[in-house]
Design a protein around this motif. Structure first.
Motif, PDB file in Angstrom:
ATOM      1  N   THR A 130       0.619  -1.070   8.747  1.00 21.49           N
ATOM      2  CA  THR A 130       1.610  -0.253   8.019  1.00 21.49           C
ATOM      3  C   THR A 130       3.083  -0.523   8.698  1.00 21.49           C
ATOM      4  O   THR A 130       3.037  -0.607  10.022  1.00 21.49           O
ATOM      5  CB  THR A 130       1.311   0.845   8.327  1.00 21.49           C
ATOM      6  N   CYS A 242       0.200  -1.887   4.182  1.00 19.17           N
ATOM      7  CA  CYS A 242       0.702  -0.759   3.387  1.00 19.17           C
ATOM      8  C   CYS A 242       2.453  -0.696   3.890  1.00 19.17           C
ATOM      9  O   CYS A 242       2.654  -0.875   4.912  1.00 19.17           O
ATOM     10  CB  CYS A 242      -0.107   0.548   3.646  1.00 19.17           C
ATOM     11  N   GLY A 244       4.805   2.620   4.735  1.00 23.07           N
ATOM     12  CA  GLY A 244       4.503   4.205   5.134  1.00 23.07           C
ATOM     13  C   GLY A 244       5.591   4.815   5.542  1.00 23.07           C
ATOM     14  O   GLY A 244       6.714   4.419   6.309  1.00 23.07           O
ATOM     15  N   SER A 285       1.175   7.136   2.725  1.00 24.90           N
ATOM     16  CA  SER A 285       1.326   5.383   2.856  1.00 24.90           C
ATOM     17  C   SER A 285       1.545   5.210   1.409  1.00 24.90           C
ATOM     18  O   SER A 285       1.131   5.885   0.402  1.00 24.90           O
ATOM     19  CB  SER A 285       0.330   4.788   3.335  1.00 24.90           C
TER      20      SER A 285
END
Length: 374
Positions: A130, A242, A244, A285
Motif C-alpha cells: 500500500t 493498492c 490507501g 484503500s
C-alpha cells in the motif's frame, strides 16, 4: 623494581578505567536513525561502528554486492519499494526466534541483484503493498520456517532505534524508491518498523521528508503487532498493490464517546496483553491491482533456500573476500536479545565477562596494594 611495578600498575589502572567507562556507555555517539548514507555510492562496510558498547559489533555488513548474495549472505541493507521489490528482516540461522536474534537479523528480499538473501520459493503466501501520502507498507503472510524462524515463534518488532539507539538489527539500513519520482532513485528511510512472527509480517517505511514520520512509524508499541501498528486488508493467498489513506498514528484512537486517547503499552513484567481498549481502524484503500505469485516473484523459483539445520558463520568479511576459516556463532556471545521483546539491548557472554572481570578485579586489588606498599 618498584618503579617498574608502579609504572605497570598505573598503566593498568588507567586502561581498566577507560575500558570500564566504555562498557558502561550504552548509547552510540550518533543514533542509527540519525546516520545518513547515500545508496549505492555512500554505503559503508558497516553502519554501526561502536563495537565497545554493550552489544558489541554489528554482525553483518551494509556494503553488499554480487559476491555477498545468496543463502549465506549477511547483508543488512534492506529495501521497501513495491509489491515485487521488498525485503524483510529475519534470522541468519534456522530454527531461531526474533527475541533471541533481533540485533543480528539480515535482509531477505524478493529481488536479486543487491547482495542479500532471496526468499525461498513458497515463502511468501499473501502480500498487500500500500502506498499512502505518508508511508509505504507491505503486509502479508509467510512460511516463516523458510526464513529461519521457528514455526511457533510469535515474533516481535525490528526498528532503527532499540533501547540503545543502535537499531534492531544493529546497523540495519533501509532504502526505498517510493519517493524518487522515477522509481529508480533510492532514498534512505530513517523511520521504519517491521513486525515478524506468527506466520505474518508487516513492514512500513515512512516518508523521510514527512513531518510525522516518527509518529506513523512508532517504535514503542512492539508488543501489539501488525493489527495495531500497520492495519490493512491483507489476505492469505492474495497478492495486490493498492493506494490507501494514512492510518491513525499507532496507539492513537477515538473512543465511542468521540474522545481521542493515547494507548500506553504496559511493561512486559505485567505479563501477556490480554485485552485492548480499542479495535484497530483499517484505513480505506483503492485502485487495488491483483497479481499471481508467479507474476511477481518468478526470480524466486531459481533461488536456493538455506539448508535446514545448518548454521551460517557470523564472522563478517568484506564483499569479495574469502570466508574460509570463519568462526561459527556462539550462542552466548553473538549479541542475543536480553528479553522477550524486540526493543531491548542484547546480553553478552556471561562466562566470558565474569572471567575477565575476575581477572581485572584481582589485578586492580594487587596493583593498589603494590602502590600502597611500595
Amino acid at each position: 623494581m618498584y618503579p617498574a611495578i608502579r609504572s605497570f600498575c598505573a598503566a593498568f589502572l588507567l586502561s581498566a578505567s577507560i575500558a570500564t567507562n566504555a562498557q558502561e556507555s550504552k548509547y552510540p555517539a550518533t543514533p542509527l536513525a540519525s546516520k545518513h548514507f547515500a545508496y549505492p555510492t555512500g554505503i559503508p562496510y558497516q553502519a554501526d561502528t561502536d563495537p565497545n558498547l554493550v552489544r558489541g559489533s554489528q554482525t553483518g555488513y551494509n556494503l553488499c554486492n554480487s559476491t555477498t548474495e545468496g543463502p549465506n549472505s549477511l547483508c543488512q541493507t534492506s529495501f521497501l519499494c513495491a509489491i515485487d521489490d521488498f525485503c524483510l528482516w529475519a534470522p541468519i540461522n534456522p530454527n531461531s526466534t526474533i527475541a533471541d536474534t533481533e540485533g543480528e537479523e539480515v535482509a531477505w528480499c524478493t529481488k536479486p541483484g543487491r547482495g542479500t538473501r532471496i526468499f525461498p520459493p513458497g515463502a511468501l503466501q499473501g502480500v498487500q503493498f500500500t502506498r499512502t501520502p505518508d508511508y509505504v507498507q507491505v503486509v502479508g503472510f509467510v512460511d516463516q520456517t523458510l526464513i529461519n524462524l521457528r514455526p511457533d515463534d510469535s515474533g516481535g518488532e525490528l526498528d532503527p532505534h532499540g533501547a540503545d539507539l543502535r537499531g534492531n538489527p544493529l546497523g540495519g539500513l533501509v532504502y526505498s524508491t517510493a519517493w524518487s519520482g522515477d522509481n529508480n532513485t533510492y532514498t534512505q528511510v530513517l523511520e521504519w518498523h517491521n513486525f515478524m512472527g506468527g506466520g505474518q509480517f508487516c513492514f512500513k517505511a515512512c516518508d523521510p521528508l514527512g513531518p510525522n514520520a516518527p509518529q506513523f512509524c512508532a517504535h514503542n508499541y512492539d508488543r501489539i503487532g501488525c493489527s495495531y501498528n500497520a492495519p490493512s486488508n491483507a489476505q492469505n493467498g492474495t497478492f495486490e498493490s493498492c493506494m490507501g489513506d494514512s492510518q491513525d498514528y499507532p496507539g492513537i484512537y477515538t473512543g465511542t464517546d468521540g474522545v481521542v486517547s493515547t494507548y500506553s503499552q504496559p511493561p512486559e513484567s505485567l505479563g501477556v496483553i490480554s485485552s485492548m481498549p480499542y479495535d484497530p481502524k483499517v484505513p480505506p484503500s483503492s485502485n487495488c491491482v491483483q497479481y499471481t505469485s508467479a507474476q511477481l516473484y518468478s526470480a524466486l523459483g531459481t533461488a536456493t533456500a538455506t539448508a535446514s539445520g545448518t548454521e551460517t558463520s557470523l564472522t563478517s568479511t568484506q564483499p569479495g573476500t574469502s570466508t574460509s576459516g570463519s568462526q561459527t556463532k556462539s550462542g552466548a556471545s553473538a549479541g542475543a536479545s536480553q528479553t522477550g521483546t524486540t526493543s531491548g539491548a542484547g546480553r553478552v557472554g556471561v562466562s566470558t565477562v565474569l572471567g575477565v572481570l575476575g581477572f581485572a578485579l584481582v589485578a586492580v586489588f594487587w596493583c593498589r596494594a603494590e602502590i600502597f606498599l611500595f
